[in-house]
Enzyme design. Sequence first.
Site, PDB file in Angstrom:
ATOM      1  N   LYS A 104      67.158  73.367  33.260  1.00 33.89           N
ATOM      2  CA  LYS A 104      66.203  72.792  34.199  1.00 33.89           C
ATOM      3  C   LYS A 104      65.977  73.745  35.389  1.00 33.89           C
ATOM      4  O   LYS A 104      65.539  74.846  35.185  1.00 33.89           O
ATOM      5  CB  LYS A 104      66.707  71.407  34.620  1.00 33.89           C
ATOM      6  CG  LYS A 104      67.128  70.518  33.417  1.00 33.89           C
ATOM      7  CD  LYS A 104      65.975  70.214  32.529  1.00 33.89           C
ATOM      8  CE  LYS A 104      66.234  69.453  31.239  1.00 33.89           C
ATOM      9  NZ  LYS A 104      67.533  69.188  30.744  1.00 33.89           N
ATOM     10  N   TYR A 159      71.270  59.806  32.080  1.00 34.91           N
ATOM     11  CA  TYR A 159      70.424  60.538  31.127  1.00 34.91           C
ATOM     12  C   TYR A 159      70.765  60.033  29.718  1.00 34.91           C
ATOM     13  O   TYR A 159      71.943  59.909  29.354  1.00 34.91           O
ATOM     14  CB  TYR A 159      70.690  62.049  31.271  1.00 34.91           C
ATOM     15  CG  TYR A 159      70.108  62.842  30.149  1.00 34.91           C
ATOM     16  CD1 TYR A 159      68.742  62.809  29.889  1.00 34.91           C
ATOM     17  CD2 TYR A 159      70.909  63.607  29.311  1.00 34.91           C
ATOM     18  CE1 TYR A 159      68.197  63.517  28.837  1.00 34.91           C
ATOM     19  CE2 TYR A 159      70.372  64.330  28.257  1.00 34.91           C
ATOM     20  CZ  TYR A 159      69.010  64.272  28.030  1.00 34.91           C
ATOM     21  OH  TYR A 159      68.473  64.965  26.972  1.00 34.91           O
ATOM     22  N   ARG A 196      83.079  85.246  22.321  1.00 38.01           N
ATOM     23  CA  ARG A 196      83.199  83.790  22.473  1.00 38.01           C
ATOM     24  C   ARG A 196      84.114  83.491  23.667  1.00 38.01           C
ATOM     25  O   ARG A 196      83.879  82.563  24.438  1.00 38.01           O
ATOM     26  CB  ARG A 196      83.747  83.135  21.190  1.00 38.01           C
ATOM     27  CG  ARG A 196      84.121  81.676  21.402  1.00 38.01           C
ATOM     28  CD  ARG A 196      84.221  80.851  20.125  1.00 38.01           C
ATOM     29  NE  ARG A 196      84.828  81.524  19.010  1.00 38.01           N
ATOM     30  CZ  ARG A 196      86.126  81.792  18.881  1.00 38.01           C
ATOM     31  NH1 ARG A 196      86.992  81.439  19.815  1.00 38.01           N
ATOM     32  NH2 ARG A 196      86.576  82.415  17.803  1.00 38.01           N
ATOM     33  N   ASP A 202      76.663  65.008  37.905  1.00 33.53           N
ATOM     34  CA  ASP A 202      75.614  65.770  37.234  1.00 33.53           C
ATOM     35  C   ASP A 202      74.602  66.139  38.317  1.00 33.53           C
ATOM     36  O   ASP A 202      73.880  65.285  38.834  1.00 33.53           O
ATOM     37  CB  ASP A 202      74.982  64.925  36.116  1.00 33.53           C
ATOM     38  CG  ASP A 202      73.956  65.708  35.311  1.00 33.53           C
ATOM     39  OD1 ASP A 202      73.320  66.610  35.892  1.00 33.53           O
ATOM     40  OD2 ASP A 202      73.773  65.398  34.118  1.00 33.53           O
TER      41      ASP A 202
HETATM   42  C1  LIG Z   1      70.369  65.001  34.149  1.00 32.29           C
HETATM   43  C2  LIG Z   1      70.564  65.720  32.842  1.00 32.29           C
HETATM   44  N1  LIG Z   1      71.810  66.079  32.450  1.00 32.29           N
HETATM   45  C3  LIG Z   1      72.024  66.707  31.285  1.00 32.29           C
HETATM   46  C4  LIG Z   1      70.989  67.015  30.428  1.00 32.29           C
HETATM   47  C5  LIG Z   1      71.285  67.701  29.110  1.00 32.29           C
HETATM   48  O1  LIG Z   1      71.025  69.073  29.173  1.00 32.29           O
HETATM   49  P1  LIG Z   1      70.550  69.980  27.937  1.00 32.29           P
HETATM   50  O2  LIG Z   1      69.237  69.462  27.480  1.00 32.29           O
HETATM   51  O3  LIG Z   1      70.494  71.354  28.552  1.00 32.29           O
HETATM   52  O4  LIG Z   1      71.591  69.872  26.881  1.00 32.29           O
HETATM   53  C6  LIG Z   1      69.688  66.686  30.782  1.00 32.29           C
HETATM   54  C7  LIG Z   1      68.571  67.009  29.871  1.00 32.29           C
HETATM   55  O5  LIG Z   1      67.445  66.557  30.057  1.00 32.29           O
HETATM   56  C8  LIG Z   1      69.464  65.998  32.021  1.00 32.29           C
HETATM   57  O6  LIG Z   1      68.233  65.637  32.408  1.00 32.29           O
END
Ligand SMILES: Cc1ncc(COP(=O)(O)O)c(C=O)c1O
Length: 389
Positions: free
Chosen positions: A206, A109, A57, A181
């Site tokens: 992604k 998001y 961990r 982000d």
């Molecule tokens: C721009 C963005 N940030 C964060 C996330 C969250 O990531 P996760 O689905 O890996 O938890 C997403 C998920 O679609 C996203 O599109």
Amino acid sequence: MTGRPGSGPEPLGFESLAIHAGQPPDPGTGAVVTPIFQTSTYAQSGVGQHLGYDYSRTANPTRTALEQCLAALEGANRGLAFSSGMAAIDALLRQLRPGDQLLIPDDAYGGTYRLVSRVHAPVGLAYQPVATHDLGALKEAFTPRTRMVWVETPSNPLLRVIDIAAVAELAHERGATLVVDNTFATPYLQRPLALGADAVVHSTTKYLGGHSDVVGGFIATSDEDLADRLAFVQNSAGAVPGPFDCFLVLRGVKTLAVRMDRHCANAQAVVELLSSHPAVERVHYPGLTTHPGHEVAARQMRGFGGMVSFTLRRGEDAAVAIAGATRLFTLAESLGAVESLIEHPHRMTHASVATSPLAVEPALLRLSVGIETITDLLGDLSQALDRFG
Ligand SMILES: Cc1ncc(COP(=O)(O)O)c(C=O)c1O
């Protein structure tokens, strides 16, 4: 290769770092690929005497390789991997205290907005959705309690572009930190830390993973104090990725540059088709010279990315029907992998914000343009759109 990649007189290029950073041949076996260290614990030669790993961990060698590689790609001193993008975002939000204010994009998001509004706000976090692409609106939104500015650029799902350098300057003037982000752009197209951001966050699910086979998250920062506090949360809360997941992201990242070039080229061709199709009302893509953020995107990005969204003249019914009528574009949530996806944000990825200020127009469709043969992608979209043109 001898020494640490990138430690020689000439810094390594992006593609070389993606393949080598944090991943020297395994010293025990010579294995060229970083092994999947599928172990929870490590033998100690005496009490407290170990080789830098005591419990997985806290740290695991496959995770260390991933953290070093992604940190190198973002130009960061430190990197921290998490079990999902949301876990990484949560670790950053935990740096705020009750009464602190967070400025969040008004098209964030949906999952980020849900975490802020329904998990952190009930225990005292103040937040304000704001049009982060509008510097004037952003200036107005600051209060003496603003501690963090959150931006997504390009944003999800409207592909708005935020001037990272300008927002970083403003945030710092007002005593706040800037988190970017960078999921949509990836470090291949955009490096927010070099533009003044304090931390970069990713859903590695992604483009970094790139093959729709792993869920993960990542934070990069060169602020040592922030990195230490994040590492404390990472270990204390324990939302860490397993070694196999780290291996999958490491493998995906090796081809990030070539994949992104093809994502960008295919998206550009898709945008040209959409822009001239009678069924389409409006196309959102930062590569379009008519896009309000085009100049900033051209300045701060190497390419315009693989994400495209558009609205249909005949509204929600047409959008829903088209989403169900494509064959190669798979109807699914998520984005950023080799295969093309189509989705209806209002009812799918952004359903959790449908009754909030972040609600998405029902006539909107979002495409994650993959790296299939472009003529096949254009043919698939045309046959679906032509039913409504
Ligand atoms: C721009 C963005 N940030 C964060 C996330 C969250 O990531 P996760 O689905 O890996 O938890 C997403 C998920 O679609 C996203 O599109």
